[in-house]
Write a protein that holds these residues in place. Sequence first.
Motif, short mmCIF file in Angstrom:
data_model
loop_
_atom_site.label_atom_id
_atom_site.label_comp_id
_atom_site.label_asym_id
_atom_site.label_seq_id
_atom_site.Cartn_x
_atom_site.Cartn_y
_atom_site.Cartn_z
N HIS A 32 38.40 45.86 38.32
CA HIS A 32 38.28 44.41 38.53
C HIS A 32 39.61 43.74 38.24
O HIS A 32 40.56 44.40 37.80
N HIS A 34 40.81 41.50 36.02
CA HIS A 34 41.36 41.06 34.74
C HIS A 34 42.67 41.80 34.44
O HIS A 34 42.85 42.96 34.83
N HIS A 37 43.15 45.40 33.30
CA HIS A 37 42.72 46.46 34.22
C HIS A 37 43.58 46.47 35.49
O HIS A 37 43.92 47.53 35.98
N HIS A 93 30.56 41.71 36.63
CA HIS A 93 31.40 41.22 35.53
C HIS A 93 32.15 39.96 35.96
O HIS A 93 32.00 38.90 35.35
N ASP A 114 34.30 47.05 33.21
CA ASP A 114 33.57 46.01 32.49
C ASP A 114 32.34 45.66 33.31
O ASP A 114 32.43 45.48 34.53
#
Length: 332
Positions: A32, A34, A37, A93, A114
């Motif tokens: 994802h 963020h 990551h 997420h 996540d």
Amino acid sequence: MQVEFCPSGIYLPEIDLWLDSTDPCAATWISHGHSDHARGCHGKAIGTPATLRFYRMRLWKPDDQNEPQMFPLEFGESIDWNGAALTAYPASHILGAAQLLVEFRGERLVYTGDIKLRQPLCGDTTGPVPCDRLIIESTFGLPLYKLLSREEAMGRIVSFARTCLADGAVPTFIGYALGRGQEIVHVLCQAGIPTAVHGAIARFLPVYEENGYHFPGWEPYESGAIAGKALVVIPAHGNVLGSSGKNVRLAYVSGWAALDNARSRSGAERLIPYSDHADFDELLTLVQQSAPKHIDVVHGYTVPFAKILQSRGYSAAAPHRTSERTNIEAEG
Ligand SMILES: [Zn+2]
């Protein structure tokens, strides 16, 4: 399937693929968008279209060279990777977040990234993916974490905003730059509440709009024009506003709001324990319904959650042993 847990990510040597590598590497799956990551300049990057869009926005300017070779993978779609089948499933997420199923020589490995199980305010709803080996996060992997449903969170966000505005105050919501921030803006705008949005959150709104989420009437945050509006800002700016002497009232929307000390840590009067991570019961449900033979717990309360799983009869380990770190600063 061989799995190596390294400081910079998880490596699958037999198919030469990293999972969420934080250092530059030849090829990685990005779960994802963020920043813990989606980072590092990799040779090849696999992820959902929305995740790759966030990754590109975070790391590249239009004239940059050496962009990775991108492999977009829609939910439910599979690609062959060095003899393995890779399939993406929603993780709920943030927008675009995905679990990865790796099928190799008859074994099914799932890496959740996540994840949450409950329906998000924006994004796709997930479900457990049956597997032999599960690599799962545990940001809120202790029983004390019980988080709000989507509907409960929406109700609390809207009622706090309306109450503050009726009192002549400025409701100010602390969210994270990607995910929570856009979700709060979405709820407020859909309720018809005038909403001003901090630039760190607003920059990602177009990606949400491209994916069908609308924010009618939002406007950029300007410090001199806040009366009569709800504000959505990042944590650092919430602290600034909270001590500015202006008539702002802070609400903290986060899983960390479930902690007793959240009010003193955040400076917010209203705590709304809603997160883009699973709470304890959701994590247990995910494990139970994925029905793995072995579980590796990464991120968050890894050691205690692995022990809880062991006490319930699962084969579980905490290969990163990251629970010692204080993760109150982590996005939750
Ligand atoms: Zn995340």
